[in-house]
Design an enzyme around this catalytic site. Structure first.
Site, PDB file in Angstrom:
ATOM      1  N   LYS A 125       3.080   4.331   3.716  1.00 14.51           N
ATOM      2  CA  LYS A 125       3.660   3.319   4.550  1.00 14.51           C
ATOM      3  C   LYS A 125       4.330   2.171   3.988  1.00 14.51           C
ATOM      4  O   LYS A 125       3.944   1.123   3.468  1.00 14.51           O
ATOM      5  CB  LYS A 125       2.334   2.572   5.401  1.00 14.51           C
ATOM      6  CG  LYS A 125       1.588   3.468   6.078  1.00 14.51           C
ATOM      7  CD  LYS A 125       0.290   4.337   5.118  1.00 14.51           C
ATOM      8  CE  LYS A 125      -0.447   5.165   5.991  1.00 14.51           C
ATOM      9  NZ  LYS A 125      -1.143   6.267   5.263  1.00 14.51           N
TER      10      LYS A 125
ATOM     11  N   HIS B  88     -10.132   1.787   7.274  1.00 12.52           N
ATOM     12  CA  HIS B  88      -9.088   2.612   6.939  1.00 12.52           C
ATOM     13  C   HIS B  88      -8.419   2.000   5.567  1.00 12.52           C
ATOM     14  O   HIS B  88      -7.254   2.152   5.171  1.00 12.52           O
ATOM     15  CB  HIS B  88      -8.054   2.604   8.001  1.00 12.52           C
ATOM     16  CG  HIS B  88      -6.853   3.631   7.765  1.00 12.52           C
ATOM     17  ND1 HIS B  88      -5.644   3.414   7.351  1.00 12.52           N
ATOM     18  CD2 HIS B  88      -7.209   4.967   8.046  1.00 12.52           C
ATOM     19  CE1 HIS B  88      -5.078   4.590   7.535  1.00 12.52           C
ATOM     20  NE2 HIS B  88      -5.851   5.474   7.802  1.00 12.52           N
TER      21      HIS B  88
ATOM     22  N   HIS C  37       2.533  10.546   2.908  1.00  9.55           N
ATOM     23  CA  HIS C  37       1.531   9.389   3.676  1.00  9.55           C
ATOM     24  C   HIS C  37       1.882   8.107   3.135  1.00  9.55           C
ATOM     25  O   HIS C  37       1.138   7.148   3.397  1.00  9.55           O
ATOM     26  CB  HIS C  37       0.131   9.685   2.808  1.00  9.55           C
ATOM     27  CG  HIS C  37      -1.259   9.506   3.421  1.00  9.55           C
ATOM     28  ND1 HIS C  37      -2.084   8.371   2.777  1.00  9.55           N
ATOM     29  CD2 HIS C  37      -1.447   9.827   4.672  1.00  9.55           C
ATOM     30  CE1 HIS C  37      -3.121   7.960   3.598  1.00  9.55           C
ATOM     31  NE2 HIS C  37      -2.862   8.596   4.685  1.00  9.55           N
TER      32      HIS C  37
ATOM     33  N   ASP D 272      16.457  -5.329   3.831  1.00 11.68           N
ATOM     34  CA  ASP D 272      17.702  -6.065   3.008  1.00 11.68           C
ATOM     35  C   ASP D 272      17.466  -6.035   1.659  1.00 11.68           C
ATOM     36  O   ASP D 272      18.059  -6.836   0.731  1.00 11.68           O
ATOM     37  CB  ASP D 272      17.494  -7.528   3.598  1.00 11.68           C
ATOM     38  CG  ASP D 272      18.094  -7.734   4.797  1.00 11.68           C
ATOM     39  OD1 ASP D 272      19.028  -6.639   5.443  1.00 11.68           O
ATOM     40  OD2 ASP D 272      18.152  -8.767   5.730  1.00 11.68           O
TER      41      ASP D 272
ATOM     42  N   LYS E 231      -7.538   0.761   1.576  1.00 13.00           N
ATOM     43  CA  LYS E 231      -7.526   1.758   0.348  1.00 13.00           C
ATOM     44  C   LYS E 231      -7.183   0.547  -0.602  1.00 13.00           C
ATOM     45  O   LYS E 231      -6.011   0.345  -0.984  1.00 13.00           O
ATOM     46  CB  LYS E 231      -6.173   2.674   0.467  1.00 13.00           C
ATOM     47  CG  LYS E 231      -6.417   3.750   1.568  1.00 13.00           C
ATOM     48  CD  LYS E 231      -5.576   3.152   2.629  1.00 13.00           C
ATOM     49  CE  LYS E 231      -5.300   4.608   3.643  1.00 13.00           C
ATOM     50  NZ  LYS E 231      -6.338   5.000   3.958  1.00 13.00           N
TER      51      LYS E 231
ATOM     52  N   ASP F 275     -12.730  -6.477 -12.327  1.00 12.81           N
ATOM     53  CA  ASP F 275     -12.842  -7.510 -13.129  1.00 12.81           C
ATOM     54  C   ASP F 275     -12.108  -8.922 -12.508  1.00 12.81           C
ATOM     55  O   ASP F 275     -11.889  -9.689 -13.614  1.00 12.81           O
ATOM     56  CB  ASP F 275     -12.245  -7.295 -14.797  1.00 12.81           C
ATOM     57  CG  ASP F 275     -13.141  -6.352 -15.463  1.00 12.81           C
ATOM     58  OD1 ASP F 275     -14.456  -5.960 -14.905  1.00 12.81           O
ATOM     59  OD2 ASP F 275     -12.896  -5.923 -16.588  1.00 12.81           O
TER      60      ASP F 275
END
Length: 464
Positions: A199, A382, A197, A204, A384, A389
């Site tokens: 991404k 979508h 999952h 380089d 995450k 704090d």
């Protein structure tokens, strides 16, 4: 989370297959004693390798002084030290990217400037306008002498025609399918319930991108424009968050990519300068965290629980697929009980209705405990992310659900400090301004039909 993109019969068959094949994994119990192991100086890596104990201590003291009064560093850093192989790194530059257009623009700029290699790992890579543009750009770089290596998840790209990847291979790009659905093509054993999952894009060995954004035209519009943009077919724009990173942490992300390539028994990587000398690019202290179902427990989960338990003032979470286990629920409720402001921004629309309703089944318990819930309107959320704090932030591919913590390969980074924390707080507040609050009174008035969907979704939450 894109099983619902599949035709209905294929989706049902795949879900049933995953259920039958799923191992009875469980989440680790993170106990407070994990924070009280024998004290050791926290080690931070810089551009030239491990920093001295005095330098590491000075950086941590600066971070603590820059934030609110909090002991989050004490507990979090103790957990960090217990995890082998991924150090805190100093001297990084971190750019917060929101939504597809800006993220793709930054990614294409980095790809266009590549001179040695491009390593790309993605869950979804669609054969649409955006996917075709990425394909054309990667092929052009390969033909110009830049080695391109691509990992794509088998389930995530189930709807992408094989000819799309054949075109990439014919151009010289090394393409690796993660845990193929077809067992005849699996080289590393058949673990169809384990998905990649992540991404991740590394250019380089110097620039990295990660977050929640896949390669798809669903990200063709921004989510903060007025009036709310609507994509062709009347679909809502997707709201997501990504990061662009430079500095020593990129080498840690590169290790994750190469490790996955090796575990999946990909062909030998063409020799390139995958680990150039690290350079100081900024002032952020960052830790890369990769989780895999091959490991005893999710490192991201353990780190998150420790951070939640040490929060003193704020826990602000934004998450697309929220299906918490009991330990996560208790961490949130306990934080409220000790006076922490706990806010969650969650979706009001989704591409996975089972996950959506399984998560909503926990609303009553959270609202009764004083957790503040909001649902983002006018966009398909979508994201995450978390900011705690104002000094502990994380962005990555990990959802707050069982699948991310038990069955998926995921990648996040944790950024320490109030400078980046302020940017994360501002992003959270912008989403909050476009969200509807969910009160306990209004939630208790929901229909029987909605309650039935929640019950059905909760029955499946372990496998979603």
């Amino acid at each position: 989370m894109n099983l619902l993109r599949l035709p209905s019969l294929a989706r049902v068959a795949l879900v049933l297959g995953l259920v039958l094949l799923a191992a009875c994994s469980s989440l680790p119990t993170i106990v407070p004693d994990m924070a009280h192991r024998p004290a050791r100086p926290v080690q931070i890596d810089g551009a030239r390798g491990p920093l001295s104990a005095a330098h590491s201590k000075a950086i941590l003291e600066r971070l603590e002084a820059s934030g609110k009064e909090t002991n989050i560093f004490d507990l979090h850093l103790a957990i960090e030290e217990a995890v082998v192989g991924s150090p805190l790194t100093a001297g990084n530059q971190v750019e917060l990217l929101q939504d597809g257009p800006r993220t793709y623009q930054a990614m294409f700029a980095a790809i266009d400037a590549a001179r040695d290699h491009i390593n790309m790992e993605t869950y979804i890579l669609e054969d649409d306008e955006v996917g075709q543009r990425f394909a054309a750009t990667l092929i052009a770089k390969q033909q110009a002498g830049v080695q391109v290596n691509l990992i794509h998840d088998s389930v995530g790209t189930l709807g992408t025609p094989p000819k799309f990847f054949t075109r990439l291979r014919d151009a010289g790009i090394q393409v690796l399918e993660f845990n193929p659905v077809n067992p005849l093509t699996a080289k590393a054993g058949w673990e169809v319930n384990q998905r990649d999952h992540r991404k991740l894009l590394v250019v380089d060995g110097r620039i990295a991108f990660l977050g929640g954004i896949n390669i798809s035209s669903v990200y063709s519009g921004g989510s903060f424009k007025r009036p709310t943009p609507v994509r062709p077919g009347g679909q809502l724009p997707w709201r997501d968050t990504h990061l662009r990173l430079e500095g020593p942490v990129v080498a840690e992300l590169q290790k994750l990519f190469i490790g996955t390539w090796a575990k999946q028994k990909g062909p030998a990587l063409t020799p390139r300068h995958y680990f150039p000398p690290a350079e100081r690019k900024g002032h952020e202290v960052v830790r890369a965290i990769g989780s895999s179902p091959d490991e005893p427990y999710s490192l991201i989960y353990a780190t998150l629980i420790s951070a939640l338990r040490s929060a003193q003032t704020e826990i602000w979470l934004t998450n697309a697929y929220f299906v918490p286990d009991q330990q996560l629920l208790e961490a949130l409720k306990d934080a409220v009980a000790r006076g922490v402001d706990v806010k969650l921004v969650l979706p009001s629309s989704t591409d996975s209705w089972l996950v959506f309703h399984a998560g909503r089944a926990h609303y009553t318990e959270l609202l009764q405990a004083g957790v503040k819930l909001y649902e983002r309107r006018d966009a398909l959320l979508h994201v995450k992310t978390a900011v705690i704090d104002g000094v502990w932030s994380t962005v990555g591919s990990t959802n707050l659900d069982w699948r991310s913590f038990l069955h998926n390969q995921e990648v996040n980074v944790v950024v320490l400090g109030s400078g980046f924390g302020d940017k994360m707080r501002a992003a959270f507040q912008a989403d909050l301004a476009q969200s509807n609050p969910i009160s306990l009174a209004s939630w208790q008035r929901r229909s029987l039909a909605v309650r039935a969907k929640e019950l059905f979704g909760r029955l499946w939450e372990y496998w979603l």
